[in-house]
Write an enzyme that holds these catalytic residues in place. Structure first.
Site, mmCIF file in Angstrom:
data_model
loop_
_atom_site.group_PDB
_atom_site.id
_atom_site.type_symbol
_atom_site.label_atom_id
_atom_site.label_comp_id
_atom_site.label_asym_id
_atom_site.label_seq_id
_atom_site.Cartn_x
_atom_site.Cartn_y
_atom_site.Cartn_z
ATOM 1 N N GLY A 251 -29.079 -42.381 20.597
ATOM 2 C CA GLY A 251 -28.422 -43.911 19.767
ATOM 3 C C GLY A 251 -29.527 -45.141 20.604
ATOM 4 N N GLY B 158 -15.623 -41.440 18.380
ATOM 5 C CA GLY B 158 -16.701 -41.988 17.133
ATOM 6 C C GLY B 158 -18.385 -41.586 16.914
ATOM 7 C CE LYS C 250 -29.617 -37.214 17.366
ATOM 8 N NZ LYS C 250 -28.100 -37.018 18.150
#
Ligand code: HSE
Length: 345
Positions: free
Chosen positions: A157, A209, A227
């Site tokens: 993030g 979320g 990732k």
């Protein structure tokens, strides 16, 4: 004051989180960095598409996206343009690609990113598909056009792990990375340790979320595999693909497994890892039992952490938010501020 006009392709959790940050912090950004980010276009799959060369009102945009009429109820210059038209014909200088990730084809995001760079626009994306499957091609295209390709939001993030690796550790000789790279599964494991059922914990992760549009990607380890490939692409210069990652998710872990780990003073974590072994790369995603004293064992909830193993500095670990609306929205802002620093010189 420098203004950057943005087109958002996708307006789900990440796009809305980013718009909320701009709504709440524009004055501060203007004062501290002498910069203004203006959203001129937003395209969604189901909630309509809007464009106004003079800029869109953020509060109105954020209310309209969840209101019955969707975005196209807004009083704007253009409605209904498709993403490629918005990318090519809007006056945006930066395309922010935040549509849902597809780790098999990378589409439609890959076409969006290509089109934007070919049209001479900067790209900032939190979409893992294009970066996992086509990073070398896209980075070369961006270089050829003299544009930037910001990808901070694809891993951990808004926690600036990619910038840490690229700007501060690239000369230290990174040879291995391992960490907790999925917020949804870490949240589920933490909640299950606290007595929640798997189903309830997953539902909560979706409501907050953290989860992908299809949470199979999270719980079966595909998201972490993507990732790990991104980390390999950025730091080990590799042509690894997600299919080459030895992958196992958390769906086979039972409450008994979790209790057994606890009784032994350990904790399950879903660990993504990639390392150089001779001339080859080895990459894996595995549920792993860690002793409580292990640095990654203390990372709880939607938190993530990554340890870079380097030749010159040994291990360097960064921990922080790995998923969430505002937390990933912040990655977009981070890449835009990096673009601004670069433009300003
Ligand atoms: N679904 C992802 C996660 C989002 O849970 O970590 C951030 O990439």
């Amino acid at each position: 004051m420098q203004t950057y006009r943005l087109a958002l392709i996708g307006f789900g959790n990440v796009g809305q989180g980013f718009a909320e940050i701009l709504r709440d912090r524009s004055a501060d950004l203007a004062q501290r960095f002498d910069v203004q980010f203006q959203i001129v276009a937003v395209s969604t799959k189901r909630r309509g598409s809007v464009y106004d060369a003079r800029g869109l009102d953020l509060a109105a945009l954020l209310s309209a996206v969840t209101a019955p009429g969707g975005l196209e109820s807004l009083p704007v210059q253009q409605r209904g343009w498709d993403p490629l038209r918005l990318i090519r014909e809007s006056n945006a200088e930066v395309v922010v690609e935040v549509s849902p990730t597809d780790l098999q084809t990378a589409e439609p995001a890959l076409s969006h990113v290509r089109a934007a760079l070919e049209a001479g626009k900067h790209v900032v994306t939190a979409n893992k598909g294009p970066v996992a499957l086509a990073y070398a091609e896209l980075a070369a295209l961006a270089r050829a056009r003299g544009k930037t390709l910001g990808v901070e939001g694809t891993v951990m993030g808004g926690t600036p792990v990619l910038r840490l690796g690229q700007e501060l550790l690239s000369a230290a000789g990174i040879h291995q990375m391992q960490g907790i790279l999925n917020g949804t599964t870490n949240y589920i494991l933490t909640q299950m340790e606290n007595g929640a059922t798997y189903a309830a914990a997953l539902a909560e992760a979706q409501a907050r979320g953290y989860a992908e549009a299809d949470p199979t990607a999270d719980v079966e380890g595909y998201d972490v595999a993507g990732k790990v490939v991104i980390l390999a692409n950025l730091f080990l210069g590799a042509g690894l693909t997600p299919a080459q990652v030895d992958r196992q998710g958390i769906t086979q872990l039972t409450p008994d497994d979790i209790a057994a780990a606890r009784a032994a003073g350990e904790r399950w974590k879903l660990i993504g890892r990639v390392e150089r072994q001779g001339g080859q790369l080895a990459a894996s995603v595995r549920p792993t039992r860690l002793p409580l004293a292990h640095p990654l064992a203390g990372v709880s909830g939607a938190g993530n952490a990554l340890t870079f193993s380097t030749d010159l500095l040994g291990d360097v670990t960064l921990a922080g938010a790995g998923a969430g609306r505002v937390e990933t929205g912040y990655a977009i802002l981070g890449d835009l501020l990096a673009l601004h620093r670069q433009t300003r010189g």
